[in-house]
Scaffold this active site. Structure first.
Site, short mmCIF file in Angstrom:
data_model
loop_
_atom_site.label_atom_id
_atom_site.label_comp_id
_atom_site.label_asym_id
_atom_site.label_seq_id
_atom_site.Cartn_x
_atom_site.Cartn_y
_atom_site.Cartn_z
N SER A 61 0.84 -1.20 0.00
CA SER A 61 0.00 0.00 0.00
C SER A 61 0.87 1.24 0.00
O SER A 61 1.97 1.24 0.58
CB SER A 61 -0.87 -0.01 1.26
OG SER A 61 -1.50 1.22 1.45
N TYR A 115 -1.78 -0.64 10.83
CA TYR A 115 -2.06 -1.29 9.55
C TYR A 115 -0.88 -1.08 8.60
O TYR A 115 -0.36 -2.02 8.00
CB TYR A 115 -3.36 -0.72 8.93
CG TYR A 115 -3.49 -1.04 7.46
CD1 TYR A 115 -3.75 -2.34 7.02
CD2 TYR A 115 -3.35 -0.04 6.49
CE1 TYR A 115 -3.85 -2.64 5.67
CE2 TYR A 115 -3.46 -0.32 5.13
CZ TYR A 115 -3.70 -1.62 4.73
OH TYR A 115 -3.80 -1.92 3.39
N LYS A 175 2.03 -3.76 6.87
CA LYS A 175 2.43 -3.89 5.45
C LYS A 175 3.94 -3.72 5.30
O LYS A 175 4.61 -4.43 4.54
CB LYS A 175 1.71 -2.83 4.60
CG LYS A 175 0.21 -3.07 4.47
CD LYS A 175 -0.05 -4.22 3.52
CE LYS A 175 -1.47 -4.70 3.59
NZ LYS A 175 -1.73 -5.94 2.87
P1 NAD Z 1 -10.91 -7.06 1.12
O1 NAD Z 1 -11.16 -7.05 2.59
O2 NAD Z 1 -12.06 -6.85 0.22
O3 NAD Z 1 -10.21 -8.44 0.70
C1 NAD Z 1 -9.33 -9.13 1.56
C2 NAD Z 1 -9.81 -10.57 1.61
O4 NAD Z 1 -8.94 -11.30 2.46
C3 NAD Z 1 -11.21 -10.72 2.17
O5 NAD Z 1 -11.99 -11.47 1.29
C4 NAD Z 1 -11.02 -11.43 3.50
O6 NAD Z 1 -12.11 -12.28 3.80
C5 NAD Z 1 -9.71 -12.17 3.26
N1 NAD Z 1 -8.93 -12.45 4.46
C6 NAD Z 1 -8.55 -11.60 5.43
N2 NAD Z 1 -7.82 -12.24 6.36
C7 NAD Z 1 -7.72 -13.53 5.94
C8 NAD Z 1 -7.09 -14.68 6.48
N3 NAD Z 1 -6.44 -14.63 7.64
N4 NAD Z 1 -7.16 -15.82 5.80
C9 NAD Z 1 -7.84 -15.89 4.62
N5 NAD Z 1 -8.47 -14.84 4.08
C10 NAD Z 1 -8.42 -13.67 4.73
O7 NAD Z 1 -9.76 -6.01 0.84
P2 NAD Z 1 -9.18 -5.49 -0.55
O8 NAD Z 1 -9.55 -4.06 -0.65
O9 NAD Z 1 -9.52 -6.41 -1.63
O10 NAD Z 1 -7.63 -5.54 -0.23
C11 NAD Z 1 -6.81 -6.61 -0.65
C12 NAD Z 1 -5.41 -6.37 -0.14
O11 NAD Z 1 -4.94 -5.13 -0.67
C13 NAD Z 1 -5.30 -6.26 1.37
O12 NAD Z 1 -4.12 -6.91 1.78
C14 NAD Z 1 -5.20 -4.78 1.62
O13 NAD Z 1 -4.49 -4.47 2.79
C15 NAD Z 1 -4.45 -4.31 0.38
N6 NAD Z 1 -4.72 -2.90 0.04
C16 NAD Z 1 -6.00 -2.49 -0.14
C17 NAD Z 1 -6.25 -1.16 -0.42
C18 NAD Z 1 -7.68 -0.68 -0.59
O14 NAD Z 1 -7.90 0.51 -0.51
N7 NAD Z 1 -8.66 -1.52 -0.86
C19 NAD Z 1 -5.21 -0.25 -0.56
C20 NAD Z 1 -3.91 -0.71 -0.39
C21 NAD Z 1 -3.67 -2.05 -0.09
C1 UD1 Z 2 -7.38 5.15 3.80
C2 UD1 Z 2 -6.38 4.65 4.81
C3 UD1 Z 2 -5.20 4.06 4.07
C4 UD1 Z 2 -5.68 2.95 3.15
C5 UD1 Z 2 -6.74 3.52 2.20
C6 UD1 Z 2 -7.33 2.46 1.34
C7 UD1 Z 2 -6.74 6.13 6.73
C8 UD1 Z 2 -6.15 7.20 7.58
N1 UD1 Z 2 -5.98 5.77 5.67
O1 UD1 Z 2 -6.73 6.09 3.00
O2 UD1 Z 2 -4.27 3.54 4.98
O3 UD1 Z 2 -4.60 2.40 2.42
O4 UD1 Z 2 -7.80 4.09 2.97
O5 UD1 Z 2 -7.92 3.07 0.21
O6 UD1 Z 2 -7.80 5.63 7.02
N2 UD1 Z 2 -13.02 11.40 3.28
C9 UD1 Z 2 -14.06 12.25 3.58
N3 UD1 Z 2 -15.21 11.72 4.07
C10 UD1 Z 2 -15.40 10.37 4.26
C11 UD1 Z 2 -14.33 9.51 3.93
C12 UD1 Z 2 -13.15 10.04 3.44
O7 UD1 Z 2 -13.95 13.46 3.43
O8 UD1 Z 2 -16.47 9.96 4.73
C13 UD1 Z 2 -11.79 11.96 2.70
C14 UD1 Z 2 -10.55 11.68 3.54
O9 UD1 Z 2 -10.39 12.67 4.51
C15 UD1 Z 2 -9.46 11.70 2.44
C16 UD1 Z 2 -10.18 11.15 1.20
O10 UD1 Z 2 -11.57 11.33 1.45
O11 UD1 Z 2 -9.05 13.01 2.19
C17 UD1 Z 2 -9.91 9.68 0.95
O12 UD1 Z 2 -10.23 8.95 2.13
P1 UD1 Z 2 -10.26 7.36 2.16
O13 UD1 Z 2 -11.08 6.86 1.03
O14 UD1 Z 2 -10.65 6.95 3.55
O15 UD1 Z 2 -8.78 6.92 1.86
P2 UD1 Z 2 -7.40 7.40 2.54
O16 UD1 Z 2 -7.63 8.24 3.74
O17 UD1 Z 2 -6.53 7.97 1.48
#
Ligand code: NAD
Ligand code: UD1
Length: 337
Positions: A124, A148, A152
């Site tokens: 991330s 979190y 990572k």
């Molecule tokens: P998500 O929660 O939709 O998917 C994660 C999946 O992992 C889920 O289906 C959950 O059931 C499964 N899971 C969690 N713990 C587990 C375990 N111990 N054993 C087996 N399955 C397990 O999340 P996502 O948005 O698809 O994210 C996927 C990955 O990408 C995550 O590692 C997350 O940290 C990373 N990531 C996500 C974002 C984001 O904004 N969505 C941003 C940066 C990184």
């Molecule tokens: C958040 C996580 C980041 C994670 C990412 C996944 C925090 C502090 N950071 O990032 O670690 O990797 O999600 O996508 O939680 N906002 C509003 N109103 C809302 C929700 C969000 O104004 O109800 C604003 C936030 O202040 C920010 C932007 O929208 O400026 C994006 O927010 P969000 O989608 O939560 O993502 P991040 O904060 O970038």
């Protein structure tokens, strides 16, 4: 190639599964369903025309993982499984480290045991922490600011040590920026249970009138309109980034690499709300409120390395991200009636 997707029924995993199957790969889903539903596998069958095996299990179950890797003759693993709610990680760091770091150790033990050394890891942009400069490039110092993010970063460090210990590994750490949007079918997308923490799903629920209004956290940042700026990237572009990473790992000779996956474009909260209103034809009532603790004012990616090393760039626009999110919102609302 036979590819195991841990967290495969989750948001990013399911979209990546669709992309990999369309490219001719055989995909096996492995998930404990703590944040997703088994029905995603059925939806993927509808999308792809192929049945995708789903193994319901925890990544901390090393024996089940080893068995799955062997039974399905897995050649590469994409490791999505993890917990991702920043607030929860602050309240319960032990659970986060157990799941995200402990779970990865278990996966690596299983992979080592059966001799699989190709891994794509969901990292991330949060590993960069407070920006020293923008855009973040991959050389930017790391310094996660919450449990979190540190989970990572710990995994990245472990993978780096592993790659140095054994140059036979091929590891890609993909640093996602802010994934949003949904598959064009409207069958899969981001569907958080309870009240969403993240901006796009919250906006979608306000537009559909499931929530009354959006609270914009902070309007006094040093950004063009005062609201927070992020690099939103379409989840289907992200999915294609995983395919590109796998191809590049198979060709490259570097045991580990780190790559930003974003668009390189900063979008403010107000810009996103405006684009969503246009894409959905709905109004998104909003109020301006205090900053959310722990939020950074602005960040976005330098995407030159992804282009040079993976031959990947994000193609979809902010409009595409909003339209597909809205399509999924409407489709899933009908499906749940
Ligand atoms: P998500 O929660 O939709 O998917 C994660 C999946 O992992 C889920 O289906 C959950 O059931 C499964 N899971 C969690 N713990 C587990 C375990 N111990 N054993 C087996 N399955 C397990 O999340 P996502 O948005 O698809 O994210 C996927 C990955 O990408 C995550 O590692 C997350 O940290 C990373 N990531 C996500 C974002 C984001 O904004 N969505 C941003 C940066 C990184
Ligand atoms: C958040 C996580 C980041 C994670 C990412 C996944 C925090 C502090 N950071 O990032 O670690 O990797 O999600 O996508 O939680 N906002 C509003 N109103 C809302 C929700 C969000 O104004 O109800 C604003 C936030 O202040 C920010 C932007 O929208 O400026 C994006 O927010 P969000 O989608 O939560 O993502 P991040 O904060 O970038």
């Amino acid at each position: 190639m036979n590819i195991l997707l841990t967290g495969g029924t989750g948001y990013i995993g399911s979209h990546t599964a669709a992309t990999l199957v369309a490219a001719g790969h055989r995909v096996i889903l492995y998930d404990n369903l703590c944040n997703s539903q088994a029905s995603v596998a059925d939806r993927l069958q509808t999308i792809t025309g192929h049945a995708l095996p789903l193994v319901v299990g925890d990544i901390r179950d090393t024996a089940l993982l080893s068995k799955t890797l062997t039974t399905h003759q897995i050649e590469a693993v994409i490791h999505f499984a993890g917990l991702k709610a920043v607030g929860d990680s602050v309240k319960d760091p032990v659970t986060y480290f157990d799941n995200n770091v402990g779970g990865t150790i278990s996966l690596l033990q299983a992979m080592k045991a059966v001799g699989i050394k190709t891994l794509v890891f969901s990292s991330s942009a949060t590993v960069y922490g407070v920006p020293h400069y923008l855009p973040y490039d991959e050389k930017h110092p790391t310094g996660a600011i919450n449990p979190y993010g540190r989970s990572k970063l710990h995994v990245e460090e472990l993978l780096s040590d592993l790659a140095h210990a054994d140059a036979g590994w091929r590891i890609a750490c993909l640093r996602y920026f802010n994934p949003v949007g949904a598959h064009d079918s409207g069958l899969i997308g981001e569907d958080p249970s309870g009240i969403p923490n993240n901006l796009m799903p919250y906006v979608a629920r306000v537009a559909s009138k499931a929530l009354p209004q959006l609270t914009i956290f902070g309007s006094d940042y040093d950004t063009p309109d005062g609201t927070g700026v992020r690099d939103y990237v379409h989840v289907m572009d992200l999915a294609e980034g995983h395919l590109a990473a796998l191809i590049s790992l198979s060709k490259g000779d570097s045991p580990i690499r780190y790559t930003n996956l974003g668009t390189g474009i900063g979008i403010s909260v107000l810009q996103l709300v405006d684009a969503f209103q246009r894409a959905s034809g709905q109004t998104v009532p909003h109020i301006l409120a205090a900053r959310r603790p722990g939020d950074l004012p602005a960040y976005y990616a330098d995407v030159a390395k992804a282009k040079a090393e993976l031959g990947w760039t994000a193609k979809r626009t902010l409009e595409d991200m909003c339209e597909s999110t809205w399509h999924f919102q409407v489709t899933s609302r009908h499906a749940n009636k």
